[in-house]
Design an enzyme around this catalytic site. Structure first.
Site: not given
Lengths: 78, 315
Positions: A11, A14
């Site tokens: 995502c 991250c």
């Protein structure tokens, strides 16, 4: 050498966490190996249920949020 | 208080003539945005504090080995306050199933979490009044309970990817937080959410002030009014692949309602957009076989459609 793992299935948060941690480590002069862990089986081994998570030398330091650089520095120093 | 400030800004600072069309619009805009942002900040802050008591690890323990139905109710309610991001759907799913949370109960949580939350509550409340907000939240929870319960009754455990059951999940200590840490979390979270949603709120309120003049008032009423039986299922199906959180869908919801789409149809559309999305299905494909995804989507589509019809009859 310190081993820093960023857990998360890709995502946006991250990548933010990875970048911030890299900067934090650099500013502290820590020589670390960075690993992006995207495989769900590997992630679950740490018992993490909310991503992204920050793992330092096998210990889960943060999960489910992106701390700011100063907080990460404190975590890396402890 | 707020109206005094809105009056001051409109008529003194911007020097717009009182009673003019522009003046009314600007006044309405300032008043409504302030009202909604203050409500958002206060309510998100308090919900975030509650939220610190229910991290997913704790929710998992609470739901583990719960009886069906009671478990579904609890899961749907916990879904309101538990932080959830669709990128965490897979770890949450595995963590739940592995620790003995029944499959149907897990689904109740997965449905409720993105669909009903404090942001949806405040936005609906601020834009359409507390009744609509309460109806949305309570029926959202109901849809999550019933859909999860039905999935549980079907005994579909074999449609979960096998590796999920073999997985060894590490134990992770739940760190206890100090009061100061909880307040800090709530402050950070409130800021983060406000940063994420402010633009949508501004767009929705501007639409409210300016849309009146442009499209005919009942533009959609003929096509999507109460009498058209196809309106609800169509709205739900259109919403399924769309991906948005509650805030992002609010401007569309506002425009649709303003142009004569009936309340039930609009709320059903909002539920379908927030609860189901293509990206979420792709992510869930990691743990669910395609057949279970299809069943999950179909049950939700039916449940949300029925809810929409019910509103159209009642409201």
């Amino acid at each position: 050498m310190m081993k820093i793992e960023i857990l998360g299935m890709g995502c946006q948060k991250c990548s933010t966490l990875l970048e911030t941690t890299k900067q934090a480590a650099e500013e502290l002069g820590i020589n670390a190996e960075f690993v992006k862990v995207e495989n769900i089986k590997e992630i679950m081994k740490y018992g993490v249920m909310s991503t992204p998570a920050l793992v330092v030398d096998g210990v889960v330091k943060v999960s489910g949020k992106v701390p700011n650089k100063e907080e990460i520095k404190a975590l890396l120093n402890s | 208080m707020l109206d005094v400030f809105a009056d001051y800004m409109t008529y003194q600072v911007f020097e717009i003539t009182k009673g003019s069309k522009l003046g009314d619009a600007v006044n309405f805009f300032i008043y409504d945005s302030l009202k909604i942002f203050i409500m958002l900040a206060i309510i998100i802050f308090f919900v975030s504090i509650i939220r610190t008591y229910f991290p997913p690890e704790r929710t998992k323990q609470l739901l583990s080995h719960k009886r069906e139905f009671l478990g579904n109710i609890l899961a749907a309610l916990l879904g309101i306050v538990t932080p959830f991001c669709s990128c965490s759907a897979v770890p949450v799913f595995i963590g739940f199933v592995e620790s003995g949370v029944p499959l149907g109960v897990t689904f109740s949580f997965l449905i409720s979490s993105p669909m009903v939350n404090e942001v949806a509550l405040v936005l609906l409340w601020g834009m359409f009044g507390w009744k609509i907000a309460m109806i949305y939240i309570s029926t959202g929870v109901l849809v999550a309970i019933i859909s999860g319960y039905i999935i549980g009754k079907f005994k579909l455990e074999h449609l979960v990817e096998e590796y999920v059951y073999q997985m060894k999940v590490g134990q992770n200590e739940i760190e206890s937080m100090t009061v100061a840490a909880r307040l800090q979390y709530a402050k950070d979270y409130t800021k983060e959410i406000l940063r994420k949603v402010w633009l949508y709120v501004v767009i929705a309120i501007s639409l409210g002030g300016f849309i009146h003049g442009y499209a005919p008032q009942d533009f959609l009423a003929d096509y999507a009014g109460k009498d058209n039986l196809f309106a609800v299922p169509l709205a739900v199906l259109v919403g399924v692949p769309l991906y948005s959180n509650a805030a992002g869908v609010i401007p569309i919801v506002y425009a649709l309602m303003e142009k004569g789409m009936s309340m039930g149809t609009v709320l059903a559309f909002m539920m379908s957009v927030t609860a189901l999305s293509l990206p979420e299905m792709i992510i869930l494909r990691n743990v669910l076989k395609p057949k279970l995804i299809a069943i999950f989507v179909s049950i939700l589509v039916v449940a949300i459609t029925l809810t929409g019809y019910m509103f159209n009859i009642v409201l």
